[in-house]
Design a protein around this motif. Structure first.
Motif, mmCIF file in Angstrom:
data_model
loop_
_atom_site.group_PDB
_atom_site.id
_atom_site.type_symbol
_atom_site.label_atom_id
_atom_site.label_comp_id
_atom_site.label_asym_id
_atom_site.label_seq_id
_atom_site.Cartn_x
_atom_site.Cartn_y
_atom_site.Cartn_z
ATOM 1 N N SER B 26 26.903 -45.150 -15.319
ATOM 2 C CA SER B 26 26.762 -44.035 -15.788
ATOM 3 C C SER B 26 25.576 -43.033 -14.657
ATOM 4 C CB SER B 26 25.862 -43.931 -17.071
ATOM 5 O OG SER B 26 26.753 -44.440 -18.032
ATOM 6 N N ALA B 27 24.843 -43.776 -14.253
ATOM 7 C CA ALA B 27 23.672 -42.979 -13.320
ATOM 8 C C ALA B 27 24.375 -42.782 -12.235
ATOM 9 C CB ALA B 27 22.417 -43.940 -12.950
ATOM 10 N N GLY B 30 26.928 -39.647 -13.239
ATOM 11 C CA GLY B 30 25.948 -38.537 -13.424
ATOM 12 C C GLY B 30 25.642 -37.876 -12.210
ATOM 13 N N GLN B 31 25.101 -38.727 -11.110
ATOM 14 C CA GLN B 31 24.672 -38.131 -9.724
ATOM 15 C C GLN B 31 25.831 -37.447 -9.162
ATOM 16 O OE1 GLN B 31 22.909 -41.074 -7.145
ATOM 17 N NE2 GLN B 31 21.320 -41.597 -8.867
ATOM 18 N N ARG B 39 28.101 -30.936 -15.373
ATOM 19 C CA ARG B 39 27.036 -31.419 -16.153
ATOM 20 C C ARG B 39 27.548 -32.598 -17.042
ATOM 21 N NH1 ARG B 39 25.321 -29.681 -21.453
ATOM 22 N NH2 ARG B 39 23.026 -30.735 -21.665
ATOM 23 N N VAL B 40 26.753 -33.817 -17.305
ATOM 24 C CA VAL B 40 27.176 -34.457 -18.062
ATOM 25 C C VAL B 40 26.618 -34.233 -19.591
ATOM 26 C CG1 VAL B 40 26.850 -36.981 -18.851
ATOM 27 C CG2 VAL B 40 27.389 -36.319 -16.584
ATOM 28 N N HIS B 183 20.432 -29.054 -6.521
ATOM 29 C CA HIS B 183 18.986 -29.845 -6.941
ATOM 30 C C HIS B 183 18.261 -29.661 -5.815
ATOM 31 C CE1 HIS B 183 20.354 -31.484 -10.783
ATOM 32 N NE2 HIS B 183 21.592 -31.667 -10.146
#
Lengths: 417, 417
Positions: B26-27, B30-31, B39-40, B183
């Motif tokens: 998931s990480a 997400g990145q 967007r998650v 970001h």
């Protein structure tokens, strides 16, 4: 006996959704909950937005009777959980004096100035029971609302762990009547998932209806997990353990433990049993083999040390690898890795030594030795064995797989000694 | 421009709920999704039970227009995802010939016998578009149903990553019109979260409304993340970068990078810039410092090697620590760690050396040197500095924190050279 409540784990934080932090909390909580017979129905990771936290709380209480929440309790502006929970339960924030005293003492002890944001850590919703956080400043909070338990904990892993072990798990045990789930884990190394499945197909098909088998592969290793649910007959665990002798007949050569443990811990046990000492010589793995060996508490009883010989000069100087060997075969070669392992035995005065040399990448590959070419050696009083592997899935995985393969080779050799 | 779709990540597998595997997928997802402006909204981890997978699919499509699913595609019995998706979309499983050819070739190449379960990997629901899995046997599957995109991928991280990068992300970019989120990440070391927040409070309060700040603390380090959303004006990223000079005025001494990078990579850059070589001498950290240094691609340009001197004998033999020093002060002492670092410079012929010695625990503590007593040293051409830390949160964290502190000390010293 009433059926046990399902649990939902809710982890809160934009950093989880952006992938900037890996959620390790849920795994710890899932493990500990399973031990007391509680099943996690779902894990939900949600943002720091109040409306989305509320939506997730509403859904969680429909799936589960226990909702364990982590994250969003820090002192900074993006941490909203406490405020959202206060509103969700229609409760005011009040100063919790014992927590304030604890926070004050916490800062005094570490000799740090206490800021106003730290003081605010002691504000809690009036509706909750406070769970004392001995290792941090944000307390745990236990709510009960229309038969559902909600517990809020900090997201910092060691704070959450201490709150779970000291407060949350004991309270859940006393709050609900629980029929324990039993897990039996068998750790294997050296055979892939499909091949294991093929070898044990008959055994698996004959498992009792209340015992379920799962294959949990990680890099170079497969964990087999039997999960047993209560079937009204006594002695579930002994009956599950009685399934293992037949399993061993099929795959005994690949089983390094019949409990949740690491390969490095199994190696440590063999070294202790045989009173052998160990040393390491690493090139491509850069210290990871030594790090894994020393991750086992008490490793100093058998691990004397190692050398990370990244340069050729140090391979020669510290391990006695001959310059002619390096010139003729290169550092990534059977001859070099053999001399590294044997040199470690001789120079470090250890009984057993392992060595690694390879091309981790992304650079450094050649047509004859592409990235992912790795040589391993294990030298024991019984002689030296070497292995070549080819594995290229990026630098990190190449190094991890090589370290894992080195430990697998070491385990096989130790077992045979 | 239509607003971008929200994404839900669904990870499937009992092993996630039992906590036997940490969800790292998931990480990563997400990145990568953030980078293309998606967007998650939520991450949901659910069991291998068909009814619970279906319930989660139903809920996910209410929150998100894109549902990315991992797990449950393995060849074994507990892997249900493909069958559940076929039923969910009212679609038959059919043999996908290109996948069958790929799987067959896959087994031929690795010279392994192909089993019937492997053949079944090529069965896919007729309703999906197949996404080619170049590095594994279970293909990705792309479904569209009433305006919602569902993508199923294997749970094996490197297979999922390759499918995401090669297929899923490009398809999402072309399928939706996306306004990128920006970001900006600032990496700091040496100051805790509250103290950073206090130092930059005025700066944070003056941030534009469309720029949000998050504090992402990890052991011994805090990452600051600015997230900017489009506000209809051009040049969002340059405007965000223009916020940094004022930030540097407050906390410049603690910033080791203004991009997503590791402390060890920042150290590598300093060593390259200053053409210095590095060596390590580790006791309590057991190889972790060397492992972190060598995790950076190209580390062989400045890292010559290191010694894991776990026993006192090897501290003396390999690093030249004097027996009198060990007798008078013990291995966990300022004097010993200083000699380790200086001995490493001399014996390994490196310009800069770091050393660690401490009591990682759980055993080995004494009244004057309790578990968590750690000494660090850094020796450079400019001299040697030492630090003592006291940190006891269990063996693993003690070792990790000590390695992190050692790298922090090294970075500070290199910066000052």
């Amino acid at each position: 006996m009433p059926s046990p409540p399902d649990v939902e784990i809710m982890t809160i934080g934009d950093e989880l959704l952006y992938g900037q932090v890996v959620d390790t909390n849920s795994a710890f909580m899932g493990q500990e909950l399973a031990k007391i017979g509680l099943r996690v129905r779902q894990i939900s990771s949600v943002s720091d937005r109040a409306d989305e936290i509320v939506a997730a709380l509403d859904q969680a209480r429909q799936r589960a009777q226990v909702v364990l929440i982590t994250g969003g309790l820090g002192p900074t502006k993006d941490d909203l959980t406490k405020h959202v929970l206060a509103r969700y339960f229609g409760s005011e924030l009040v100063m919790h004096e014992p927590t304030l005293a604890h926070v004050t003492e916490f800062f005094r002890k570490f000799n740090r100035p206490m800021l106003d944001v730290n003081r605010q850590q002691a504000l809690v919703p009036a509706a909750c029971e406070v769970l004392f956080n001995a290792v941090g400043t944000a307390p745990g909070m236990w709510f009960e609302d229309q038969g559902t338990v909600f517990v809020s904990m900090p997201g910092v892993p060691f704070e959450m762990k201490k709150l779970m072990l000291d407060h949350v798990l004991p309270r859940l045990q006393s709050r609900f009547e629980l029929a324990p789930i039993e897990h039996v884990v068998v750790m294997t190394v050296g055979l892939g998932e499909s091949f294991l499945a093929e070898k044990i197909a008959d055994w698996e098909n004959a498992l009792p209806a209340n015992v379920k088998l799962a294959y949990l592969p990680t890099l170079g290793s497969v964990r087999l997990r039997l999960t047993g649910t209560q079937d009204g007959r006594p002695d579930l665990r002994p009956r599950m353990l009685a399934l293992l002798p037949a399993l061993r007949e099929h795959i005994g050569d690949y089983i390094f433990a019949e409990e949740e443990t690491s390969l490095e811990a199994a190696i440590g046990r063999l070294l202790l049993d045989k009173t052998l000492t160990l040393g390491t010589a690493e090139s491509c793995t850069g210290g990871l083999v030594a790090q894994r060996i020393t991750s086992v508490a008490g490793a100093s009883a058998y691990f004397l040390g190692g050398v990370v010989a990244y340069s050729n000069g140090l391979k020669t100087q510290l391990l006695g690898v001959r310059e002619e060997t390096l010139a003729a075969h290169g550092a990534v070669s059977e001859a070099a890795v053999r001399e590294m392992a044997e040199g470690t035995r001789a120079r470090l005065g250890v009984a057993v030594a392992v060595a690694t040399s390879g091309i981790a990448g992304p650079g450094g590959g050649t047509p004859t030795k592409p990235v992912g070419t790795m040589w391993l050696a294990c030298a024991t009083p019984g002689g030296t064995v070497t292995r070549q592997i080819n594995f290229d899935r990026g630098r990190d995985l190449n190094v991890s797989y090589t370290a894992q393969s080195t430990l697998a080779l070491l385990w096989q050799q130790l077992r045979a000694l």
